[in-house]
Design an enzyme around this catalytic site. Sequence first.
Site, PDB file in Angstrom:
ATOM      1  N   MET A  29       0.701  -1.189   0.101  1.00  6.95           N
ATOM      2  CA  MET A  29      -0.028   0.273  -0.118  1.00  6.95           C
ATOM      3  C   MET A  29       0.826   1.430  -0.124  1.00  6.95           C
ATOM      4  O   MET A  29       0.291   2.225   0.255  1.00  6.95           O
ATOM      5  CB  MET A  29      -0.912  -0.027   1.393  1.00  6.95           C
ATOM      6  CG  MET A  29      -1.825  -1.281   1.238  1.00  6.95           C
ATOM      7  SD  MET A  29      -3.345  -1.057   2.008  1.00  6.95           S
ATOM      8  CE  MET A  29      -2.705  -0.699   3.843  1.00  6.95           C
ATOM      9  N   LEU A  32       6.799   3.317   1.773  1.00 10.77           N
ATOM     10  CA  LEU A  32       7.525   2.159   1.737  1.00 10.77           C
ATOM     11  C   LEU A  32       8.613   2.240   2.865  1.00 10.77           C
ATOM     12  O   LEU A  32       9.067   3.431   2.943  1.00 10.77           O
ATOM     13  CB  LEU A  32       8.028   1.675   0.362  1.00 10.77           C
ATOM     14  CG  LEU A  32       7.200   1.498  -0.637  1.00 10.77           C
ATOM     15  CD1 LEU A  32       7.968   1.255  -1.918  1.00 10.77           C
ATOM     16  CD2 LEU A  32       6.162   0.328  -0.375  1.00 10.77           C
ATOM     17  N   HIS A  36       9.335  -3.335   3.461  1.00  8.81           N
ATOM     18  CA  HIS A  36       8.993  -3.556   2.115  1.00  8.81           C
ATOM     19  C   HIS A  36      10.309  -3.838   1.241  1.00  8.81           C
ATOM     20  O   HIS A  36      10.251  -4.645   0.261  1.00  8.81           O
ATOM     21  CB  HIS A  36       8.554  -2.430   1.628  1.00  8.81           C
ATOM     22  CG  HIS A  36       7.098  -1.873   2.185  1.00  8.81           C
ATOM     23  ND1 HIS A  36       6.986  -0.739   3.134  1.00  8.81           N
ATOM     24  CD2 HIS A  36       5.735  -2.740   2.396  1.00  8.81           C
ATOM     25  CE1 HIS A  36       5.701  -0.746   3.539  1.00  8.81           C
ATOM     26  NE2 HIS A  36       5.054  -1.932   3.175  1.00  8.81           N
TER      27      HIS A  36
END
Length: 280
Positions: A29, A32, A36
Site C-alpha cells: 500500500m 515504503l 518492504h
Amino acid sequence: MVLLVTTAAELDNWRATKPGQRIAFVPTMGALHAGHVRLVERAREIADAVVVSIFVNPTQFGRGEDFDRYPRTLENDVSLLDGLADVVYAPSVDDVYSPDAPPAVKHAGPAGSEFEGAVRPGHFDGMLTVVNRLFDIVNPDVAVFGQKDAQQVHLVRQLAIERGGPEIDVVPTVREGDGLALSSRNRYLSSQERSAAIAVPGAVWAVSAHIHEGVSAALAAGRAILAAEPLARLDYLELVSPADFMPVDDTFHGEATLVVAARFGATRLLDTETITVPKN
Ligand code: AMP
C-alpha cells in the site's frame, strides 16, 4: 530505471517484452520502509523480474478507519524502488475495480473472522478480493508477503491453493533497532506512544522467554507486559496453530505463530513471531 505504470494495459505491454521470464510480485500500500525493501530484495533473488504494486485498497478499510489519512508517498516510493524493482504498478481505483465489471468478491471464511478479522470486520474479504484481482492483473509466478501480517499470509496461501498459484514466499518481520516491527503506521505515533510501543516486541520476547512454562503461562507473561504499559490497549495476544490459525492450548507442542495487536492512541500495531512450544 524503474518503470512506473498506472494501468493493467501498460503492465501487459511490459510483460509482453519478458517472454519466459519468472516474475515475482510484491503487493504493497506504499509509504515504503525497510520491511518492504526486504520483500523486494527477496523477490529479486527468486525471480528474473520484479513488479511492485502500490495501491491503497479502499475495500479493506472499514468505516472510521484511516483510508483517507493513510500515508501516500508515491514519489519517494518510486525513487526507493529504483534499481530494486523493474516495474511499479500504481493504479487508480477504477483500474483495479472496473466500474463495468465488478470483481469476484473473495470471502475469508472462519480463519478470517478471528483476530484482525474480529477487530476489523470485512477487512480480509477486502484484502483477498484485491489480492485475487492483482494476481489476475500481474499474473506472477511467485508473490512475496511479510510474516508480520501472519493472518494475511495464512489466508493468501489458501487463496493461492484455490486459484492454483502463484507460489507464496514469506519474509520474516523486519524491526527497528529497539525491536518495534517496521510499519507504515508507525509514523502516526507521538513520541510518547513511540517509546511505549516497545511493549509490543517486549511482549513477544516475554512469551518466548516463558514458553518452557507452558502456553498459558507464556501468554500471561506477554499480556502482563502490555497491561503494565499505560499507553497500550491490548486487542489480542495469542499463540495459534499454523495449520488452521486457531488458538493452541497447553496440550500443544511444536511450531506456533504468536500474534499480537495493541493500540497506542488511534494507532494499531501488529507483531508476529514463530515460537517453538517444547514438549513438557
Ligand atoms: P502494506 O504496505 O502494509 O500492505 O505491506 C505490504 C507487504 O509488506 C505485506 O506483505 C506486509 O506483511 C509486508 N511488511 C510490512 N511491514 C513489514 C515488516 N516490518 N517486515 C516484513 N514485511 C513487512
